[in-house]
Write an enzyme that holds these catalytic residues in place. Structure first.
Site, mmCIF file in Angstrom:
data_model
loop_
_atom_site.group_PDB
_atom_site.id
_atom_site.type_symbol
_atom_site.label_atom_id
_atom_site.label_comp_id
_atom_site.label_asym_id
_atom_site.label_seq_id
_atom_site.Cartn_x
_atom_site.Cartn_y
_atom_site.Cartn_z
ATOM 1 N N LYS A 1 0.856 -1.129 0.229
ATOM 2 C CA LYS A 1 -0.136 -0.298 0.105
ATOM 3 C C LYS A 1 0.537 1.227 -0.179
ATOM 4 O O LYS A 1 0.460 1.861 -0.534
ATOM 5 C CB LYS A 1 -0.891 0.075 1.319
ATOM 6 C CG LYS A 1 -1.369 1.169 1.351
ATOM 7 C CD LYS A 1 -2.688 1.617 2.671
ATOM 8 C CE LYS A 1 -1.953 1.823 4.028
ATOM 9 N NZ LYS A 1 -1.519 3.434 3.866
ATOM 10 N N ASN A 2 1.849 1.137 0.562
ATOM 11 C CA ASN A 2 2.314 2.237 1.076
ATOM 12 C C ASN A 2 3.677 2.645 0.113
ATOM 13 O O ASN A 2 4.133 3.751 -0.332
ATOM 14 C CB ASN A 2 3.277 2.250 2.452
ATOM 15 C CG ASN A 2 1.937 3.031 3.743
ATOM 16 O OD1 ASN A 2 1.546 3.372 3.711
ATOM 17 N ND2 ASN A 2 3.333 2.446 4.903
ATOM 18 N N ARG B 1 0.531 14.665 12.857
ATOM 19 C CA ARG B 1 1.212 14.747 11.742
ATOM 20 C C ARG B 1 0.981 14.868 10.856
ATOM 21 O O ARG B 1 0.258 15.674 9.834
ATOM 22 C CB ARG B 1 0.414 13.156 10.759
ATOM 23 C CG ARG B 1 0.614 11.937 11.961
ATOM 24 C CD ARG B 1 -0.646 10.657 10.787
ATOM 25 N NE ARG B 1 0.617 9.840 10.049
ATOM 26 C CZ ARG B 1 0.063 9.426 9.662
ATOM 27 N NH1 ARG B 1 -1.812 8.658 9.619
ATOM 28 N NH2 ARG B 1 0.463 8.993 8.563
ATOM 29 N N VAL C 1 2.398 18.405 7.932
ATOM 30 C CA VAL C 1 3.255 18.984 6.693
ATOM 31 C C VAL C 1 4.150 19.477 6.663
ATOM 32 O O VAL C 1 4.795 20.133 5.680
ATOM 33 C CB VAL C 1 2.440 18.600 5.773
ATOM 34 C CG1 VAL C 1 1.262 17.690 5.533
ATOM 35 C CG2 VAL C 1 1.537 19.706 6.261
ATOM 36 N N ASP C 2 4.791 19.499 8.181
ATOM 37 C CA ASP C 2 5.998 21.379 7.715
ATOM 38 C C ASP C 2 7.577 20.849 7.015
ATOM 39 O O ASP C 2 7.838 21.944 6.270
ATOM 40 C CB ASP C 2 6.477 21.541 9.285
ATOM 41 C CG ASP C 2 6.399 20.390 10.730
ATOM 42 O OD1 ASP C 2 6.100 19.909 9.889
ATOM 43 O OD2 ASP C 2 7.716 20.473 11.168
ATOM 44 N N VAL D 1 7.534 6.803 16.613
ATOM 45 C CA VAL D 1 7.134 7.462 15.156
ATOM 46 C C VAL D 1 5.673 8.448 15.993
ATOM 47 O O VAL D 1 6.141 10.015 15.353
ATOM 48 C CB VAL D 1 7.591 6.444 14.820
ATOM 49 C CG1 VAL D 1 7.294 7.150 13.010
ATOM 50 C CG2 VAL D 1 8.685 5.507 14.041
ATOM 51 N N ARG E 1 -9.090 -0.516 3.792
ATOM 52 C CA ARG E 1 -8.284 0.954 3.634
ATOM 53 C C ARG E 1 -6.990 0.414 2.830
ATOM 54 O O ARG E 1 -6.476 0.412 2.438
ATOM 55 C CB ARG E 1 -7.696 1.839 4.530
ATOM 56 C CG ARG E 1 -9.034 2.742 5.063
ATOM 57 C CD ARG E 1 -8.235 3.848 5.468
ATOM 58 N NE ARG E 1 -6.898 4.534 4.890
ATOM 59 C CZ ARG E 1 -5.746 4.758 6.119
ATOM 60 N NH1 ARG E 1 -5.997 5.062 7.514
ATOM 61 N NH2 ARG E 1 -4.657 4.931 5.276
ATOM 62 N N ASP F 1 4.211 0.891 12.067
ATOM 63 C CA ASP F 1 2.564 -0.185 11.456
ATOM 64 C C ASP F 1 2.594 -1.894 11.816
ATOM 65 O O ASP F 1 1.677 -2.181 10.950
ATOM 66 C CB ASP F 1 2.702 -0.182 9.802
ATOM 67 C CG ASP F 1 2.201 1.251 9.645
ATOM 68 O OD1 ASP F 1 2.518 2.530 10.126
ATOM 69 O OD2 ASP F 1 2.725 1.652 7.922
ATOM 70 N N ARG G 1 -4.391 10.276 3.991
ATOM 71 C CA ARG G 1 -3.146 11.667 4.011
ATOM 72 C C ARG G 1 -2.291 12.048 2.467
ATOM 73 O O ARG G 1 -1.459 12.346 2.940
ATOM 74 C CB ARG G 1 -2.485 11.148 5.656
ATOM 75 C CG ARG G 1 -1.527 12.176 6.039
ATOM 76 C CD ARG G 1 -0.890 11.668 7.388
ATOM 77 N NE ARG G 1 0.153 11.927 6.982
ATOM 78 C CZ ARG G 1 1.136 13.139 7.516
ATOM 79 N NH1 ARG G 1 0.240 14.918 7.847
ATOM 80 N NH2 ARG G 1 2.567 14.223 7.434
ATOM 81 N N CYS H 1 -5.820 13.730 12.580
ATOM 82 C CA CYS H 1 -5.541 12.076 12.425
ATOM 83 C C CYS H 1 -5.459 11.763 14.180
ATOM 84 O O CYS H 1 -5.049 12.401 14.400
ATOM 85 C CB CYS H 1 -3.962 11.992 11.709
ATOM 86 S SG CYS H 1 -4.713 10.304 11.390
HETATM 87 C C1 UD1 Z 1 4.187 7.056 6.378
HETATM 88 C C2 UD1 Z 1 2.887 6.026 6.134
HETATM 89 C C3 UD1 Z 1 2.621 5.033 7.322
HETATM 90 C C4 UD1 Z 1 4.007 5.408 8.060
HETATM 91 C C5 UD1 Z 1 4.724 6.401 8.627
HETATM 92 C C6 UD1 Z 1 5.785 5.387 9.654
HETATM 93 C C7 UD1 Z 1 2.071 6.189 3.653
HETATM 94 C C8 UD1 Z 1 1.095 6.169 3.084
HETATM 95 N N1 UD1 Z 1 2.334 5.908 5.013
HETATM 96 O O1 UD1 Z 1 3.758 8.160 7.182
HETATM 97 O O2 UD1 Z 1 2.032 3.591 7.237
HETATM 98 O O3 UD1 Z 1 2.993 4.579 9.326
HETATM 99 O O4 UD1 Z 1 4.939 6.155 6.649
HETATM 100 O O5 UD1 Z 1 6.421 4.679 8.847
HETATM 101 O O6 UD1 Z 1 2.939 5.414 2.860
HETATM 102 N N2 UD1 Z 1 5.497 14.476 10.740
HETATM 103 C C9 UD1 Z 1 6.092 15.921 11.348
HETATM 104 N N3 UD1 Z 1 6.242 17.369 9.513
HETATM 105 C C10 UD1 Z 1 6.655 16.232 8.725
HETATM 106 C C11 UD1 Z 1 6.100 15.059 8.347
HETATM 107 C C12 UD1 Z 1 6.137 14.667 9.756
HETATM 108 O O7 UD1 Z 1 6.388 16.669 12.420
HETATM 109 O O8 UD1 Z 1 6.120 17.231 7.415
HETATM 110 C C13 UD1 Z 1 6.503 13.605 11.376
HETATM 111 C C14 UD1 Z 1 4.242 13.115 12.302
HETATM 112 O O9 UD1 Z 1 3.114 14.004 12.395
HETATM 113 C C15 UD1 Z 1 4.649 11.921 12.011
HETATM 114 C C16 UD1 Z 1 6.152 10.779 11.678
HETATM 115 O O10 UD1 Z 1 7.228 12.391 11.247
HETATM 116 O O11 UD1 Z 1 4.777 12.109 13.851
HETATM 117 C C17 UD1 Z 1 6.351 10.006 11.046
HETATM 118 O O12 UD1 Z 1 5.913 10.777 9.940
HETATM 119 P P1 UD1 Z 1 6.113 10.199 8.422
HETATM 120 O O13 UD1 Z 1 7.180 9.039 8.164
HETATM 121 O O14 UD1 Z 1 5.922 11.811 7.038
HETATM 122 O O15 UD1 Z 1 5.113 9.230 7.890
HETATM 123 P P2 UD1 Z 1 4.042 9.602 6.670
HETATM 124 O O16 UD1 Z 1 4.652 10.025 5.492
HETATM 125 O O17 UD1 Z 1 2.877 10.458 6.630
#
Ligand code: UD1
Length: 424
Positions: free
Chosen positions: A24-25, A124, A126-127, A334, A404, A312, A95, A119
């Site tokens: 999926k990811n 989570r 997007v900064d 995480v 999902r 996960d 997301r 969420c």
């Molecule tokens: C992806 C996976 C998800 C998995 C995660 C961690 C997909 C679709 N989803 O999610 O299943 O659990 O990796 O292995 O691939 N963060 C920030 N700022 C940012 C981005 C992230 O603070 O700009 C934080 C998030 O809030 C979270 C942590 O970093 O606490 C990890 O997020 P990230 O590695 O980005 O996970 P996703 O890509 O959302």
């Protein structure tokens, strides 16, 4: 379907083999990457899961023509993009829709993507996605609930970007944006999940030069997207998390079960922990067989970015530890809030105490079947696993969470002998 539920009865034996689908990811990002390709992208080993159908809708909103030449392959024709806006109604449901930010900036020079919003499993943010795009020269602002990215006339410029945390999504967005930048982009402290390596392989086959695959330092040579290959074919990497989920089922019930269609190297820490928990494993290049004869033993885990223990797989492991001999500590590093599963499995008699980002799990001799609700995707799957060893019946609502990310979850478990049914 929102009102569907799953009924699991205590199962004394699981055996046979099961094949996992594509990850999926990975597939979601590969579909997003098709935006970069001024032609046709064909993906095989595609799981037919709800999130893939949602990503299809996101792409269609941008003008990408999406079709399914076979039940496990999807084709995207992104020759003509008609929009750069990913609407709120879709992004709020998934997301991973934010993965279109980078490729849209690179190909269309603009992206308007709804903020994914709150969420269940933590803020989570997007900064890092935004600051990464800004480092490449994009102008980003958040207005009316949307992230608006504008690329100046002079285009994106390669730059060195250091991530504060190896975010999977930010790494992927930056890689895809960097494809359309002039010059070289270097990402330092990049995430190195196997799904990122899969995205890199895809981009390399489309004509991009990328160094550092599988490492924390990636170097991407920008190319004009119009110069990329106009026909790209790619097989999606096997889903290591789906594989891990079935392996935990084997550890809980006993096995032997063989899980096929994934690379066991991608699950190394999970396999190590399953052995510590008392399971025996036989590993092949694209499969693993699990059996357990003795007691389930308590094991401590902490989630970390790859190659650490995947967040996960945390809920599935908590289900296993809840019936282990002794007490284990599960530390979630995480996400700041990913223990909602603990409250649900407590309804089945599990003894779990949460303190901050630690969970103390004291194994109980027997779980008891109860009506429960999937808190999220992985938590839902973990409830099904717990139901296999709980006495009586476990009724799991909120099945749409499981849909999902798991293709034919009940059918696959039933093929191993699980007493499981789904009702609408
Ligand atoms: C992806 C996976 C998800 C998995 C995660 C961690 C997909 C679709 N989803 O999610 O299943 O659990 O990796 O292995 O691939 N963060 C920030 N700022 C940012 C981005 C992230 O603070 O700009 C934080 C998030 O809030 C979270 C942590 O970093 O606490 C990890 O997020 P990230 O590695 O980005 O996970 P996703 O890509 O959302």
């Amino acid at each position: 379907m929102e009102n569907d539920y799953i009924l699991v009865r205590q199962t004394s034996q699981l055996q046979g083999s099961v094949r996992v689908s594509g990850a999926k990811n990975s597939v979601l990002k590969l579909m997003a990457a098709s935006i970069l390709i001024p032609g046709v992208t064909r993906l095989s080993n595609v799981p037919d899961i709800a999130d893939v159908r949602l990503m299809q809708q996101v792409l269609e909103a941008l003008g990408v023509e999406v079709s399914w030449p076979a039940s496990d392959s999807v084709q995207m024709d992104a020759t003509n993009l008609t929009s750069h806006k990913a609407p709120y109604e879709l992004v709020v449901r998934m997301r991973a829709s934010t993965a279109v930010l980078g490729p849209l900036a690179a190909r269309a020079g603009a992206a308007t993507v709804a903020l994914p919003g709150g969420c269940a499993i933590g803020a989570r943010k997007v900064d890092m996605h935004i600051s990464g795009l800004e480092a490449l020269g994009a102008q980003c602002k958040i207005e009316h609930g949307y992230i608006e990215v504008a690329v100046p006339e002079t285009g994106l410029q390669g730059a060195e970007v250091m991530l504060e945390f190896p975010s999977v999504g930010a790494t992927e967005n930056l890689i895809m944006a960097a494809v359309g930048a002039q010059g070289t982009t270097v990402i330092i402290n990049a995430a190195r999940e196997p799904e990122i390596a899969d995205l890199i392989d895809f981009l390399i086959s489309a004509g991009v030069t990328i160094k550092g695959r599988g490492t924390t330092r990636l170097e991407i040579e920008g190319v004009q997207t119009s110069k990329l290959t106009t026909e790209v074919e790619h097989k999606v990497v096997g889903d290591r998390i789906e594989a891990g989920t079935f392996l935990v089922a084997g550890a809980l019930v006993g096995g032997p079960i063989t899980v096929e269609g994934f690379n066991p190297e991608h699950l190394a820490v999970v396999l190590k922990k399953l052995r510590e928990a008392g399971a025996e494993l036989e590993i092949n290049t694209d499969s693993a067989t699990i059996t357990r004869e003795g007691a389930i033993k308590a094991t401590t885990i902490q989630t970390l970015p790859y190659p650490g223990f995947p967040t996960d797989m945390q809920a599935q492991f908590m289900a296993l530890m809840s019936v282990a001999e002794g007490a284990s500590v599960i530390t979630e590093n995480v996400y700041e809030n990913r223990f909602m599963f603990a409250d649900e499995i407590a309804r089945m008699g599990a003894d779990i105490r949460i303190e901050g980002h630690h969970a103390l799990v004291k194994g109980v001799a027997q779980l008891s079947g109860a009506p429960v609700v999937s808190p999220d995707l992985r938590g839902g799957a973990a409830l099904v696993l717990a139901g296999l060893v709980a006495n009586g019946e476990t009724q799991i609502a909120g099945v749409h969470h499981i849909d999902r990310g798991y293709e034919q979850f009940c059918e696959k478990l039933r093929s191993l002998g699980a007493r499981i049914e789904r009702f609408s």
